[in-house]
Motif scaffolding. Structure first.
Motif, PDB file in Angstrom:
ATOM      1  N   MET A   1      76.900  58.797  60.177  1.00  0.00           N
ATOM      2  CA  MET A   1      78.126  58.073  60.506  1.00  0.00           C
ATOM      3  C   MET A   1      77.782  56.749  61.170  1.00  0.00           C
ATOM      4  O   MET A   1      76.749  56.609  61.823  1.00  0.00           O
ATOM      5  CB  MET A   1      79.015  58.921  61.416  1.00  0.00           C
ATOM      6  CG  MET A   1      78.444  59.206  62.785  1.00  0.00           C
ATOM      7  SD  MET A   1      79.489  60.298  63.781  1.00  0.00           S
ATOM      8  CE  MET A   1      79.209  61.870  62.961  1.00  0.00           C
ATOM      9  N   LYS A   2      78.668  55.753  60.998  1.00  0.00           N
ATOM     10  CA  LYS A   2      78.444  54.426  61.568  1.00  0.00           C
ATOM     11  C   LYS A   2      79.614  54.022  62.459  1.00  0.00           C
ATOM     12  O   LYS A   2      80.779  54.249  62.104  1.00  0.00           O
ATOM     13  CB  LYS A   2      78.267  53.390  60.457  1.00  0.00           C
ATOM     14  CG  LYS A   2      76.968  53.508  59.686  1.00  0.00           C
ATOM     15  CD  LYS A   2      76.816  52.378  58.689  1.00  0.00           C
ATOM     16  CE  LYS A   2      75.501  52.480  57.923  1.00  0.00           C
ATOM     17  NZ  LYS A   2      75.342  51.380  56.949  1.00  0.00           N
ATOM     18  N   ILE A   3      79.296  53.441  63.606  1.00  0.00           N
ATOM     19  CA  ILE A   3      80.306  52.974  64.544  1.00  0.00           C
ATOM     20  C   ILE A   3      80.151  51.470  64.721  1.00  0.00           C
ATOM     21  O   ILE A   3      79.048  50.978  65.002  1.00  0.00           O
ATOM     22  CB  ILE A   3      80.176  53.674  65.906  1.00  0.00           C
ATOM     23  CG1 ILE A   3      80.370  55.188  65.741  1.00  0.00           C
ATOM     24  CG2 ILE A   3      81.190  53.112  66.906  1.00  0.00           C
ATOM     25  CD1 ILE A   3      80.137  55.976  67.017  1.00  0.00           C
ATOM     26  N   ALA A   4      81.248  50.741  64.528  1.00  0.00           N
ATOM     27  CA  ALA A   4      81.254  49.294  64.739  1.00  0.00           C
ATOM     28  C   ALA A   4      81.564  49.021  66.208  1.00  0.00           C
ATOM     29  O   ALA A   4      82.586  49.481  66.732  1.00  0.00           O
ATOM     30  CB  ALA A   4      82.296  48.636  63.837  1.00  0.00           C
ATOM     31  N   VAL A   5      80.681  48.285  66.874  1.00  0.00           N
ATOM     32  CA  VAL A   5      80.788  48.055  68.314  1.00  0.00           C
ATOM     33  C   VAL A   5      81.010  46.581  68.619  1.00  0.00           C
ATOM     34  O   VAL A   5      80.267  45.716  68.126  1.00  0.00           O
ATOM     35  CB  VAL A   5      79.502  48.528  69.030  1.00  0.00           C
ATOM     36  CG1 VAL A   5      79.580  48.237  70.531  1.00  0.00           C
ATOM     37  CG2 VAL A   5      79.265  50.013  68.787  1.00  0.00           C
ATOM     38  N   ASP A   6      82.022  46.295  69.420  1.00  0.00           N
ATOM     39  CA  ASP A   6      82.242  44.951  69.950  1.00  0.00           C
ATOM     40  C   ASP A   6      81.347  44.794  71.178  1.00  0.00           C
ATOM     41  O   ASP A   6      81.642  45.339  72.241  1.00  0.00           O
ATOM     42  CB  ASP A   6      83.717  44.779  70.318  1.00  0.00           C
ATOM     43  CG  ASP A   6      83.961  43.578  71.234  1.00  0.00           C
ATOM     44  OD1 ASP A   6      83.177  42.612  71.162  1.00  0.00           O
ATOM     45  OD2 ASP A   6      84.943  43.636  72.010  1.00  0.00           O
ATOM     46  N   ALA A   7      80.252  44.058  71.018  1.00  0.00           N
ATOM     47  CA  ALA A   7      79.290  43.912  72.117  1.00  0.00           C
ATOM     48  C   ALA A   7      79.723  42.896  73.160  1.00  0.00           C
ATOM     49  O   ALA A   7      79.155  42.858  74.260  1.00  0.00           O
ATOM     50  CB  ALA A   7      77.923  43.511  71.556  1.00  0.00           C
ATOM     51  N   MET A   8      80.733  42.090  72.860  1.00  0.00           N
ATOM     52  CA  MET A   8      81.099  40.983  73.738  1.00  0.00           C
ATOM     53  C   MET A   8      82.282  41.295  74.652  1.00  0.00           C
ATOM     54  O   MET A   8      82.629  40.481  75.506  1.00  0.00           O
ATOM     55  CB  MET A   8      81.435  39.739  72.891  1.00  0.00           C
ATOM     56  CG  MET A   8      80.349  39.347  71.903  1.00  0.00           C
ATOM     57  SD  MET A   8      78.713  39.136  72.649  1.00  0.00           S
ATOM     58  CE  MET A   8      79.009  37.733  73.730  1.00  0.00           C
ATOM     59  N   GLY A   9      82.908  42.454  74.482  1.00  0.00           N
ATOM     60  CA  GLY A   9      84.088  42.783  75.276  1.00  0.00           C
ATOM     61  C   GLY A   9      83.748  43.562  76.532  1.00  0.00           C
ATOM     62  O   GLY A   9      82.939  44.494  76.491  1.00  0.00           O
ATOM     63  N   GLY A  10      84.370  43.193  77.663  1.00  0.00           N
ATOM     64  CA  GLY A  10      84.150  43.916  78.910  1.00  0.00           C
ATOM     65  C   GLY A  10      83.566  43.036  80.000  1.00  0.00           C
ATOM     66  O   GLY A  10      82.961  42.002  79.733  1.00  0.00           O
ATOM     67  N   ASP A  11      83.735  43.475  81.241  1.00  0.00           N
ATOM     68  CA  ASP A  11      83.268  42.696  82.387  1.00  0.00           C
ATOM     69  C   ASP A  11      81.753  42.553  82.431  1.00  0.00           C
ATOM     70  O   ASP A  11      81.232  41.570  82.967  1.00  0.00           O
ATOM     71  CB  ASP A  11      83.738  43.359  83.692  1.00  0.00           C
ATOM     72  CG  ASP A  11      85.251  43.454  83.791  1.00  0.00           C
ATOM     73  OD1 ASP A  11      85.940  42.713  83.048  1.00  0.00           O
ATOM     74  OD2 ASP A  11      85.746  44.268  84.586  1.00  0.00           O
ATOM     75  N   TYR A  12      81.042  43.538  81.899  1.00  0.00           N
ATOM     76  CA  TYR A  12      79.581  43.542  81.969  1.00  0.00           C
ATOM     77  C   TYR A  12      78.932  43.405  80.593  1.00  0.00           C
ATOM     78  O   TYR A  12      77.785  43.787  80.402  1.00  0.00           O
ATOM     79  CB  TYR A  12      79.096  44.815  82.664  1.00  0.00           C
ATOM     80  CG  TYR A  12      79.685  44.998  84.039  1.00  0.00           C
ATOM     81  CD1 TYR A  12      79.244  44.235  85.123  1.00  0.00           C
ATOM     82  CD2 TYR A  12      80.707  45.918  84.266  1.00  0.00           C
ATOM     83  CE1 TYR A  12      79.796  44.379  86.380  1.00  0.00           C
ATOM     84  CE2 TYR A  12      81.261  46.080  85.528  1.00  0.00           C
ATOM     85  CZ  TYR A  12      80.803  45.308  86.575  1.00  0.00           C
ATOM     86  OH  TYR A  12      81.353  45.464  87.829  1.00  0.00           O
ATOM     87  N   ALA A  13      79.710  42.892  79.656  1.00  0.00           N
ATOM     88  CA  ALA A  13      79.175  42.673  78.304  1.00  0.00           C
ATOM     89  C   ALA A  13      78.333  41.397  78.277  1.00  0.00           C
ATOM     90  O   ALA A  13      78.572  40.474  79.047  1.00  0.00           O
ATOM     91  CB  ALA A  13      80.324  42.547  77.312  1.00  0.00           C
ATOM     92  N   PRO A  14      77.335  41.337  77.387  1.00  0.00           N
ATOM     93  CA  PRO A  14      76.945  42.417  76.467  1.00  0.00           C
ATOM     94  C   PRO A  14      75.894  43.388  77.036  1.00  0.00           C
ATOM     95  O   PRO A  14      75.556  44.363  76.395  1.00  0.00           O
ATOM     96  CB  PRO A  14      76.355  41.653  75.288  1.00  0.00           C
ATOM     97  CG  PRO A  14      75.737  40.442  75.929  1.00  0.00           C
ATOM     98  CD  PRO A  14      76.631  40.076  77.086  1.00  0.00           C
ATOM     99  N   THR A  15      75.417  43.130  78.267  1.00  0.00           N
ATOM    100  CA  THR A  15      74.292  43.910  78.803  1.00  0.00           C
ATOM    101  C   THR A  15      74.583  45.408  78.855  1.00  0.00           C
ATOM    102  O   THR A  15      73.831  46.224  78.310  1.00  0.00           O
ATOM    103  CB  THR A  15      73.920  43.411  80.212  1.00  0.00           C
ATOM    104  OG1 THR A  15      73.599  42.018  80.141  1.00  0.00           O
ATOM    105  CG2 THR A  15      72.715  44.177  80.746  1.00  0.00           C
ATOM    106  N   GLU A  16      75.677  45.796  79.523  1.00  0.00           N
ATOM    107  CA  GLU A  16      75.977  47.222  79.689  1.00  0.00           C
ATOM    108  C   GLU A  16      76.406  47.875  78.376  1.00  0.00           C
ATOM    109  O   GLU A  16      76.170  49.071  78.178  1.00  0.00           O
ATOM    110  CB  GLU A  16      77.059  47.412  80.752  1.00  0.00           C
ATOM    111  CG  GLU A  16      76.609  47.062  82.170  1.00  0.00           C
ATOM    112  CD  GLU A  16      75.486  47.980  82.668  1.00  0.00           C
ATOM    113  OE1 GLU A  16      75.517  49.184  82.353  1.00  0.00           O
ATOM    114  OE2 GLU A  16      74.583  47.481  83.364  1.00  0.00           O
ATOM    115  N   ILE A  17      77.018  47.099  77.496  1.00  0.00           N
ATOM    116  CA  ILE A  17      77.414  47.649  76.194  1.00  0.00           C
ATOM    117  C   ILE A  17      76.166  48.035  75.406  1.00  0.00           C
ATOM    118  O   ILE A  17      76.086  49.144  74.847  1.00  0.00           O
ATOM    119  CB  ILE A  17      78.255  46.636  75.397  1.00  0.00           C
ATOM    120  CG1 ILE A  17      79.503  46.205  76.184  1.00  0.00           C
ATOM    121  CG2 ILE A  17      78.640  47.236  74.044  1.00  0.00           C
ATOM    122  CD1 ILE A  17      80.454  47.317  76.509  1.00  0.00           C
TER     123      ILE A  17
END
Length: 344
Positions: A1-17
């Motif tokens: 299975m494949k999951i598409a991830v928005d790496a740029m969203g969030g207060d600590y993105a992209p590091t914590e993502i």
């Protein structure tokens, strides 16, 4: 299975993502990731590219952007591209910690809703305290629709039931309608009509009205309400928990040396309380009613929450919960049409 991830969203993105994605990759050998983000920021963070593919996204939808306008104008943003990957069959689900409105808009406008469902509902899992046979319950809608019609709430009950069965492994989920009293005639005319409609659906284990003060005591497995009330209730629960912990800590620390000694002895207790109230352990909020899983986690989420949310998405894909809803609403078209007409 494949999951598409928005790496740029969030207060600590992209590091914590990215950290969370790598933790999930190590935990789940059957999951691959399409990570969408600005290459110059994301690529240096990927320590091991096994089952992680970086998909360049030149634009970012910020928390300040107007959601629908941003979805339409920022076609090369990480949110739009990740949602499009699901629409085109390149990925099975979409995950983001970014702009809530933009994620909801991308889910609705790009991924698309299941035929027969008027409005998808945002669903979150909350803890149940001190009840050995029940650790959590789900509530929807918690913010996808501020202006909700009675028929939408009936559909939330159906969607919530399938979610509780497939993800929480509850065979016959108890479904409660959030109201200002438990009696059948409580609430305004809309709530009374919803009550009667839910009671008429034989496939639902409807237990009646439930009050907000009983939610964390496990009064129901699925709690349905309109998006405005659900969001307000969720934030009240969050705020009360945080305020109580701060109040207790402040009182102890102001008690002098004896208070501080007592605090050190009670430290494990406070950690247990904090853990019990931390609903991020269950993952993110799922936008139920779409053709594929779309999951939004809190903007302040760090790697462990990202990993937990991906585990939740994996379960959604494995159990084919979206396909189950497609089948249900296809098989109950006439029943849903009759209920909708009765609630006008």
């Amino acid at each position: 299975m494949k999951i598409a991830v928005d790496a740029m969203g969030g207060d600590y993105a992209p590091t914590e993502i990215i950290k969370g994605v790598e933790q999930a990759r190590d935990a789940y050998s059957d999951v691959e990731f399409l990570v969408y983000g600005q290459e110059e920021q994301v690529k240096p963070l990927i320590q091991d590219s096994t089952r992680i593919t970086l998909m360049p996204a030149a634009e970012v939808i910020t928390m300040e952007d107007e959601p629908v306008r941003a979805i339409r104008r920022k076609k090369q943003s990480s949110i739009v591209l990740a949602a499009t990957a699901v629409k085109e069959g390149q990925a099975d689900a979409f995950f983001s910690a970014g702009n809530s409105g933009a994620v909801l808009a991308a889910g609705l406008l790009i991924v698309g809703r299941i035929k027969g469902i008027d409005r998808p509902g945002l669903t979150t899992t909350l803890p149940v305290l001190r009840k050995p046979d029940q650790s959590s319950f789900v509530m929807l809608d918690v913010g996808a629709n501020a202006d909700t019609k009675p028929f939408n709430v009936v559909q939330y009950a159906v969607m919530g039931q399938y979610y509780a069965q497939s993800i929480m492994q509850v065979k016959q989920p108890r479904i409660g309608l959030l109201n200002n009293g438990t009696e059948a005639d409580k609430g305004d005319m809309a709530h009374q009509a919803i009550y009667q409609a839910l009671a008429s659906v034989d496939s639902l284990n409807f237990i009646g009205n439930v009050e907000s003060r009983e939610l964390l005591n496990g009064v129901a497995d699925v709690v349905v309400t309109d998006g405005f009330t659900g969001n307000a209730t969720l934030k009240a629960i969050e705020g009360t928990a945080l305020s109580m912990l701060k109040l207790i800590k402040g009182e102890i620390m102001s008690g002098g040396l004896g208070g501080k000694i007592g605090a050190s002895m009670l430290k494990p207790v406070f950690k247990n309380v904090q853990k019990a109230m931390d609903y991020s352990q269950y993952g993110g909020a799922v936008l139920l009613g779409l053709k594929a899983p779309v999951v939004k986690t809190h903007g302040s989420s760090k790697a462990p929450t990202v990993k937990n949310t991906i585990g939740q998405i994996r379960e959604l894909i494995t159990t084919k919960s979206a396909d189950q809803l497609v089948t249900y609403f296809a098989d109950h078209t006439d029943e849903m049409a009759a209920l909708k007409e009765s609630l006008k």
